[in-house]
Design a protein around this motif. Structure first.
Motif, PDB file in Angstrom:
ATOM      1  N   UNK A 251      72.980 -30.186  -5.059  1.00 53.28           N
ATOM      2  CA  UNK A 251      73.382 -30.650  -3.732  1.00 53.28           C
ATOM      3  C   UNK A 251      74.853 -31.058  -3.630  1.00 53.28           C
ATOM      4  N   UNK A 252      75.423 -31.834  -4.558  1.00 47.97           N
ATOM      5  CA  UNK A 252      76.844 -32.190  -4.398  1.00 47.97           C
ATOM      6  C   UNK A 252      77.768 -30.972  -4.348  1.00 47.97           C
ATOM      7  N   UNK A 253      77.432 -29.941  -5.092  1.00 49.27           N
ATOM      8  CA  UNK A 253      78.267 -28.747  -5.105  1.00 49.27           C
ATOM      9  C   UNK A 253      78.087 -27.930  -3.832  1.00 49.27           C
ATOM     10  N   UNK A 254      76.865 -27.877  -3.314  1.00 46.89           N
ATOM     11  CA  UNK A 254      76.658 -27.128  -2.076  1.00 46.89           C
ATOM     12  C   UNK A 254      77.268 -27.868  -0.884  1.00 46.89           C
ATOM     13  N   UNK A 255      77.216 -29.203  -0.888  1.00 47.13           N
ATOM     14  CA  UNK A 255      77.806 -29.982   0.208  1.00 47.13           C
ATOM     15  C   UNK A 255      79.323 -29.844   0.242  1.00 47.13           C
ATOM     16  N   UNK A 256      79.944 -29.766  -0.916  1.00 39.93           N
ATOM     17  CA  UNK A 256      81.401 -29.636  -0.973  1.00 39.93           C
ATOM     18  C   UNK A 256      81.854 -28.181  -1.025  1.00 39.93           C
ATOM     19  N   UNK A 257      80.911 -27.257  -0.899  1.00 43.05           N
ATOM     20  CA  UNK A 257      81.187 -25.814  -0.914  1.00 43.05           C
ATOM     21  C   UNK A 257      81.923 -25.380  -2.185  1.00 43.05           C
ATOM     22  N   UNK A 258      81.518 -25.979  -3.312  1.00 46.80           N
ATOM     23  CA  UNK A 258      82.094 -25.610  -4.608  1.00 46.80           C
ATOM     24  C   UNK A 258      81.034 -25.053  -5.550  1.00 46.80           C
ATOM     25  N   UNK A 259      79.900 -24.662  -5.009  1.00 45.70           N
ATOM     26  CA  UNK A 259      78.821 -24.114  -5.826  1.00 45.70           C
ATOM     27  C   UNK A 259      79.289 -22.813  -6.465  1.00 45.70           C
ATOM     28  N   UNK A 260      79.170 -22.723  -7.781  1.00 43.48           N
ATOM     29  CA  UNK A 260      79.593 -21.539  -8.507  1.00 43.48           C
ATOM     30  C   UNK A 260      81.032 -21.591  -8.980  1.00 43.48           C
ATOM     31  N   UNK A 261      81.745 -22.675  -8.701  1.00 46.19           N
ATOM     32  CA  UNK A 261      83.140 -22.777  -9.124  1.00 46.19           C
ATOM     33  C   UNK A 261      83.329 -23.640 -10.361  1.00 46.19           C
ATOM     34  N   UNK A 262      82.310 -24.402 -10.750  1.00 45.52           N
ATOM     35  CA  UNK A 262      82.415 -25.339 -11.860  1.00 45.52           C
ATOM     36  C   UNK A 262      81.304 -25.118 -12.864  1.00 45.52           C
TER      37      UNK A 262
END
Length: 88
Positions: A67-78
């Protein structure tokens, strides 16, 4: 008074990022310890050297993790790697 002490302690913390762009954090509760490394990558999550879908078989737990990555639109970047010890 206690709240002011907590705010001062939070400001005193220095976020560490090394020359490769990796950040490190530690969380503790009672006798449990979690250590997390976050670095630029392709979205790979490992917990105690296991893929996160093996470590978290329930879909709700996986969703909470992402959820934190999807909310900040950084999913798949880290890439996230963590070790956990203790707890129940």
């Amino acid at each position: 008074m206690e709240r002011l002490k907590q705010e001062e302690a939070a400001k005193a913390r220095v976020k560490q990022v090394d020359d490769k762009g990796r950040a490190y954090g530690t969380g503790r509760r009672k006798c449990s310890v979690a250590r997390v490394w976050v670095q630029p990558g392709n979205g790979q999550f490992t917990v105690n050297d296991k893929e996160f879908d093996v470590y978290f078989p329930m879909l709700e737990h996986r969703a909470t993790l992402l959820r934190p990555f999807s909310e900040t639109k950084t999913l798949g970047l880290w890439d996230v790697s963590c070790t956990v010890k203790g707890g129940g």
